[in-house]
Design a protein around this motif. Structure first.
Motif, short mmCIF file in Angstrom:
data_model
loop_
_atom_site.label_atom_id
_atom_site.label_comp_id
_atom_site.label_asym_id
_atom_site.label_seq_id
_atom_site.Cartn_x
_atom_site.Cartn_y
_atom_site.Cartn_z
N GLY A 24 79.06 38.52 11.47
CA GLY A 24 79.68 37.28 10.57
C GLY A 24 80.68 36.66 11.35
N TYR A 25 80.29 35.29 11.76
CA TYR A 25 80.88 34.62 12.85
C TYR A 25 82.01 33.37 12.22
N HIS A 26 83.05 33.24 12.62
CA HIS A 26 84.09 32.18 12.00
C HIS A 26 85.10 31.98 13.19
N PRO A 27 85.56 30.65 12.92
CA PRO A 27 85.14 29.60 12.03
C PRO A 27 84.08 28.76 12.56
N HIS A 28 83.44 27.60 11.92
CA HIS A 28 82.50 27.00 12.42
C HIS A 28 82.94 26.06 13.21
N GLY A 29 84.02 25.55 13.05
CA GLY A 29 84.49 24.22 13.92
C GLY A 29 83.58 22.99 13.58
N ILE A 30 83.77 21.99 14.63
CA ILE A 30 82.86 20.74 14.54
C ILE A 30 81.45 21.12 15.03
N PHE A 31 81.34 21.46 16.28
CA PHE A 31 79.98 21.70 16.80
C PHE A 31 79.67 23.18 17.11
N CYS A 32 80.59 23.92 16.75
CA CYS A 32 80.23 25.55 17.01
C CYS A 32 79.76 25.87 18.14
N SER A 33 80.91 25.44 19.25
CA SER A 33 80.56 25.14 20.45
C SER A 33 80.57 26.80 21.13
N GLY A 34 81.58 27.41 20.61
CA GLY A 34 81.70 28.93 21.04
C GLY A 34 80.42 29.67 21.09
N ALA A 35 79.96 29.68 19.59
CA ALA A 35 78.68 30.41 19.18
C ALA A 35 77.47 30.12 20.17
N PHE A 36 77.33 28.81 20.47
CA PHE A 36 76.25 28.42 21.32
C PHE A 36 76.43 28.85 22.55
N SER A 37 77.61 28.65 23.21
CA SER A 37 77.74 29.19 24.55
C SER A 37 77.62 30.53 24.71
N CYS A 38 77.98 31.45 23.92
CA CYS A 38 78.12 33.05 24.04
C CYS A 38 76.67 33.49 23.64
N PHE A 39 76.28 32.89 22.67
CA PHE A 39 75.03 33.68 22.08
C PHE A 39 73.49 32.76 22.10
N GLY A 40 73.82 31.36 22.49
CA GLY A 40 72.62 30.49 22.57
C GLY A 40 72.28 30.46 24.12
#
Length: 304
Positions: A110-126
């Motif tokens: 469960g990932y939070h917060p979204h923010g504007i462009f979800c940069s953290g999630a993409f950098s680490c997981f994408g």
């Protein structure tokens, strides 16, 4: 250098920083423009002697349209582009590991917060910008995003290369039952609606009517990380300055006002952003993002 009140980036800016900025520009423009541009290009090609190209792609899309709900189509070569390291270094993004993950289990983050462009999630997981496969060996990260992202020609292929899949019940059940073990599904709980709550100093979680992932974890015996993965610094900057009145105008002009994303599946936004070569007193995407992957020993192993 200041010209008529506009501060330009100095020519002495290091090449490394310019490459970081260029990578962020690529990410933002591809996220916002790649899909619509591809649609426009294909419509144009229909009226040229190359009309067969969009027709062939449409036939491919009809055949392949469910792939985003059936494990996607990841390419490790794309995930390991040097471009993504520049992107992560721009902020910079830091991933903090607090425990090992068992590759014989499936996980829902469960990932939070979204923010504007979800940069953290993409950098680490994408991407492999922060060496996820080395830090968590045997674990395959799969970002879940709006199914509508996969409706745009070419754009769908681009984002599927990162390992992204649709954030739907069908997709989650497929990943938990037909892709073996060692899968980590990253679900940004608040979704696009939460992007409109990206304000400095505020942390708002959009959770109402978004609890289906808990039921799916219970049903399929996945480990639901509790508390969820948390990123710090995504919402340090938000709407500000010259275009603040435009945000208010937008909220009153959304197709379905304010909560239009309930129907559209996304949250339209007008953002005041810093230029590539010009500094503005506006939105900066985010600064010093830290992703905290919480201690799994404190998680709940949910059994069906």
């Amino acid at each position: 250098m200041n010209v008529m009140g506009i501060e330009f980036a100095p020519l002495s800016l290091p090449l490394e920083r310019r490459l970081q900025t260029a990578s962020v520009l690529y990410y933002c423009t591809s996220f916002l423009c790649f899909g619509p541009t591809a649609v426009g290009l294909f419509i144009y090609l229909l009226f040229t002697r190359f009309f067969f190209i969009p027709l062939l792609y449409f036939a491919w899309f009809v055949y392949d349209h469910k792939k985003c709900c059936q494990g996607g189509r990841r390419f490790e070569w794309v995930r390991r582009w040097k471009l993504w390291r520049y992107f992560a270094d721009y902020f910079p993004v830091t991933m903090v590991k607090k425990a090992d993950l068992d590759p014989n289990k499936n996980y829902i983050f469960g990932y939070h917060p979204h923010g504007i462009f979800c940069s953290g999630a993409f950098s680490c997981f994408g991407t492999e910008a922060r060496d996820f496969s080395t830090v968590f060996p045997g674990i395959t990260p799969r970002i879940l995003t709006l199914e509508g992202q996969f409706w745009f020609p070419l754009h769908r292929e681009h984002i599927m290369c990162s390992g992204a899949c649709a954030a739907t019940r069908e997709s989650i059940e497929w990943l938990l039952t037909k892709e073996g073990k060692g899968n980590a599904l990253i679900l940004v709980i608040g979704g696009a609606a939460e992007a409109l709550d990206a304000h400095p100093g505020d942390v708002n979680l959009t959770l109402k009517r978004r609890k289906g992932f808990v039921r799916l974890a219970l049903k399929h015996g996945a480990v639901l990380l509790q508390p969820p993965s948390r990123k710090f610094g995504e919402c340090v900057y938000s709407y500000n300055g010259l275009l603040s009145y435009m945000k208010q105008l937008l909220l009153s002009f959304e197709v379905i006002p304010v909560d239009g994303n309930a129907l559209l599946g996304t949250a339209a936004q007008i953002l005041e952003t810093p230029g590539v070569a010009i500094f503005w007193d506006g939105l900066q995407l985010c600064r010093n993002i830290t992703l905290d992957v919480q201690n799994v020993r404190k998680s709940l192993a949910l059994q069906g």
